[in-house]
Design an enzyme around this catalytic site. Structure first.
Site, PDB file in Angstrom:
ATOM      1  N   GLU B  49       0.851  -1.192   0.000  1.00  0.00           N
ATOM      2  CA  GLU B  49       0.000   0.000   0.000  1.00  0.00           C
ATOM      3  C   GLU B  49       0.879   1.231   0.000  1.00  0.00           C
ATOM      4  O   GLU B  49       1.738   1.391   0.877  1.00  0.00           O
ATOM      5  CB  GLU B  49      -0.874   0.044   1.267  1.00  0.00           C
ATOM      6  CG  GLU B  49      -2.147  -0.756   1.170  1.00  0.00           C
ATOM      7  CD  GLU B  49      -3.015  -0.570   2.414  1.00  0.00           C
ATOM      8  OE1 GLU B  49      -2.995   0.525   3.024  1.00  0.00           O
ATOM      9  OE2 GLU B  49      -3.689  -1.532   2.795  1.00  0.00           O
ATOM     10  N   ASP B  60      -6.239   8.553  10.750  1.00  0.00           N
ATOM     11  CA  ASP B  60      -4.905   8.126  11.178  1.00  0.00           C
ATOM     12  C   ASP B  60      -4.519   8.630  12.561  1.00  0.00           C
ATOM     13  O   ASP B  60      -4.791   9.770  12.928  1.00  0.00           O
ATOM     14  CB  ASP B  60      -3.858   8.592  10.161  1.00  0.00           C
ATOM     15  CG  ASP B  60      -3.912   7.745   8.904  1.00  0.00           C
ATOM     16  OD1 ASP B  60      -3.778   6.514   9.029  1.00  0.00           O
ATOM     17  OD2 ASP B  60      -4.117   8.301   7.815  1.00  0.00           O
ATOM     18  N   TYR B 174     -11.286  -4.566   3.103  1.00  0.00           N
ATOM     19  CA  TYR B 174     -10.390  -4.137   4.175  1.00  0.00           C
ATOM     20  C   TYR B 174     -11.207  -4.079   5.462  1.00  0.00           C
ATOM     21  O   TYR B 174     -12.033  -3.185   5.636  1.00  0.00           O
ATOM     22  CB  TYR B 174      -9.833  -2.764   3.814  1.00  0.00           C
ATOM     23  CG  TYR B 174      -8.709  -2.224   4.673  1.00  0.00           C
ATOM     24  CD1 TYR B 174      -8.705  -2.363   6.063  1.00  0.00           C
ATOM     25  CD2 TYR B 174      -7.640  -1.544   4.088  1.00  0.00           C
ATOM     26  CE1 TYR B 174      -7.670  -1.850   6.838  1.00  0.00           C
ATOM     27  CE2 TYR B 174      -6.606  -1.019   4.851  1.00  0.00           C
ATOM     28  CZ  TYR B 174      -6.632  -1.181   6.225  1.00  0.00           C
ATOM     29  OH  TYR B 174      -5.615  -0.663   6.989  1.00  0.00           O
TER      30      TYR B 174
END
Lengths: 396, 275
Positions: B49, B60, B174
């Site tokens: 990735e 994040d 995912y």
């Protein structure tokens, strides 16, 4: 047709650009909000708190000495600064607090810039018996020490945010991140008309009382509608609540005043409509201060509450369809306006509000004596006195 | 055929769980990222990735936020990331590459232009962490036209949304292991495993898991129930710890090996294991 549509869009703007983890929470929030807003007992509870606790209705005061001094339009002040905690932010915090309680949440998190929304959130948390964490940029904690202490007195935890520019934008990012981690038990109390759907709709709904009262009060006094409404715009919550009751009245000009910081020809401003471009920022598509690669640029304003590189999607839409105009005034103009208003009307406005005042100082003299301007005094300036003192010392 | 399909089909046959490292491109600089990728492949990465740095990475945690800030400090752009993908092909790297980007850099580049250029640069998949499927129609259709898989995320809070999300899935699904933003976790509650099981029961598309995986035990646990494991923050932190040596050309080869060794160690107990 007033937005948002079923996808949370105001024309091309709005939407829901968030991590998947938050999607169901936003959908649940929207559902709970739609139920509450139509529920009589919720409305009664909110109405009682707004009246007995927050101090609504706020007055509409004719600023005669200021009007006479400027020699143009008659200027009216919608006094949101008289509310408990000192700004319009309490309207939304009470609404979202009651909503959180209805949803069975025991904890709230909030972001704050100037600290007004943080104080309002901490206040409502204390009132309703909820725990409260407020995320605040380190730079803003320094600029707004008084409000940090107020939040702590109210029993809230103020969490310093040290990422990025350490201001409102970063506090918003961090609050959203924390919400992702505890989404099932926590309500996120967003303070401005920004963010993913349904927040812009919810914040507008809880702030529209400003415009609704203004309309009734003005009609009762003057038996006509005002010609111009002026409000400051960071994310835009006081402005959207103020404008809302007048959006369908084409004769009423709506003016949002952004922060031009050191000037629009510099990099140090927060004039999102004047200088921004369409982009996704903090969960919705709106206008954003960004570079051509899509990196969000730091904003600058002497006013922590306007120091934000985004703007609510409905404002982007009102600008897009040319229903509202957005102008910008500098730090210096805002500081000057604080003094003019204080000396003519005995009102020390918040630095955010001072931007709207500064625009009125420019436009009122150009208007005829029978024209009416209503200015939303979104907050009082107590929190800003140390910033004002520092400014005066530096410019002595 | 999309390289992700080929890779996952082969891994399934072998009974090997895919090792999927994430790097923030441009951290600490572009030259180092270019040197790291072949080392990660040699350490057993099956898919890589490529993280596009973005100023406001909502999904994040602090480790990737810091990496992003370092990459942005010298102006890394999404165009640089595509260029890097091309360069690594010249270097002989042949693992499938997945572009990981928040939506705004994609929007400013132009959705059509970005996806066309990504396809030309040898990108096989696209992950957009702030693009839920309701907002993804344009990106999904364009990606499909260019043979790029739009890889969706599902979270422990997705519940009834899972079926609709995986119905559109391509490349892999995912799974977000647990609530919260990216960043190392000490351990995992059962919700992540339950999520993987639910997703796997609804689709034949490979199911991978990420967010917080940072120890060989985590990899061992998850490798029993999914097709691939994504390692982001733990690897990015290792790169951060080696950044001085990575930036020093005389020490770079060794530092690159050290970072790759960390990845290899993480996967040492996985079923089938990375080579």
């Amino acid at each position: 047709m007033r937005g948002p549509d079923a996808h949370g869009r105001f024309g091309p703007f709005g939407g829901r650009y968030v991590p998947e983890t938050l999607m169901n929470a936003l959908i649940d929030l929207e559902q709970a909000f739609r139920q509450c807003i139509d529920d009589q007992s919720f409305q009664e509870d909110l109405h009682t708190l707004l009246e007995e606790y927050a101090g609504r209705p706020t007055s509409l005061h004719e600023a005669s000495r200021l009007s006479d001094a400027l020699g143009g339009a008659r200027i009216w002040l919608k006094r949101e600064d008289l509310l408990h905690t000192g700004a319009h932010k309490i309207n939304n915090a009470l609404g979202q607090g009651l909503l959180a309680r209805r949803m069975g949440k025991r904890a709230i998190i909030a972001e704050t810039g100037a600290g007004q929304h943080g104080v309002a959130s901490a206040t409502v948390a204390a009132l309703l018996g909820l725990t409260c964490h407020v995320y605040m940029g380190e730079e803003d904690m320094r600029r707004q020490q008084l409000n940090v202490f107020r939040m702590q007195l109210l029993g809230a935890h103020v969490v310093p945010v040290t990422s990025g520019t350490r201001t409102l934008k970063d506090a918003g990012n961090e609050a959203l991140r924390q919400w992702v981690a505890q989404v099932e038990h926590t309500a996120y109390m967003l303070g401005s008309a920004v963010g993913p759907h349904p927040y812009p709709m919810i914040v507008r709904a809880f702030q529209r009382i400003i415009g609704k009262e203004t309309r009734q009060q003005f009609l009762a006094r003057c038996n006509t509608l005002p010609d111009v409404l002026v409000a400051c715009v960071g994310g835009g919550s006081n402005a959207i609540g103020f404008f809302d009751a007048f959006v369908d009245d084409a004769s009423v000009q709506l003016i949002g005043v952004e922060a031009a910081g050191s000037g629009l020809d510099t990099d140090a401003h927060a004039a999102t409509v004047s200088k921004g471009t369409p982009g996704v920022f903090q969960g919705s598509l709106s206008l954003v201060l960004q570079d051509r690669h899509g990196q969000v640029l730091p904003a600058h304003s002497i006013s922590a509450g306007l120091d934000y590189p985004g703007i609510g999607p409905e404002h982007a839409y009102l600008h897009h369809i040319n229903r509202a105009q957005y102008v910008a005034v500098t730090d210096d103009e805002a500081m000057h306006a604080v003094e003019v208003l204080a000396r003519h009307e005995g009102i020390i406005a918040a630095l955010e509000t001072a931007h709207a005042v500064a625009y009125v100082l420019k436009c009122a003299p150009r208007m005829p004596r029978d024209a009416h301007i209503v200015l939303c005094v979104s907050g009082r300036g107590d929190k800003d006195v140390s910033t004002m003192m520092a400014y005066k010392e530096a410019h002595a | 055929m999309n390289a992700l399909h080929t890779t996952f089909a082969a891994l399934r046959k072998q009974g090997t769980v895919a090792c999927i490292p994430f790097v923030t491109v441009g951290d600490p600089d572009l030259e180092v990222t270019r040197a790291l990728l072949p080392a990660l492949a040699a350490a057993g990465a099956h898919v890589i990735e490529l993280g596009v740095p973005y100023s406001d990475p909502l999904a994040d945690g602090p480790v990737i936020q810091r990496a992003t800030a370092r990459a942005l400090a010298h102006g890394t752009t999404i165009g640089d990331v595509l260029q890097l993908a091309q360069d690594t092909r010249i270097d002989g790297l042949d693992v499938p590459l997945v572009l990981f980007s928040y939506i705004n850099p994609i929007m400013q580049y132009g959705i059509n232009a970005l996806i066309a250029d990504a396809a030309r640069s040898g990108i096989s998949g696209l992950i957009v962490p702030d693009l839920p499927y309701e907002e993804a129609q344009d990106v999904r259709a364009t990606a499909r036209d260019h043979g790029i898989a739009l890889i969706p995320l599902v979270a422990p809070t997705s519940h009834a949304r899972i079926a609709s999300i995986v119905a559109h899935a391509d490349g892999f699904v995912y799974c977000v292991s647990s609530l919260g933003v990216t960043g190392e976790r000490a351990s995992f509650a059962s919700e992540g495993f339950a999520l993987i099981e639910t997703v796997a029961s609804l689709t034949d598309v490979p199911v991978c898991v990420g967010f917080g995986i940072s120890a060989p035990e985590h990899v061992a646990q998850f490798s029993r129930c999914c097709d691939g494991i994504i390692v982001g923050s733990a690897l990015v932190r290792t790169i951060e710890q080696h950044s001085e040596a990575l930036l020093d050309r005389s020490r770079r080869v060794q530092a690159t090996r050290d970072v790759a060794h960390f990845l290899r160690t993480l996967f040492s107990q996985s079923s089938g294991g990375a080579q």
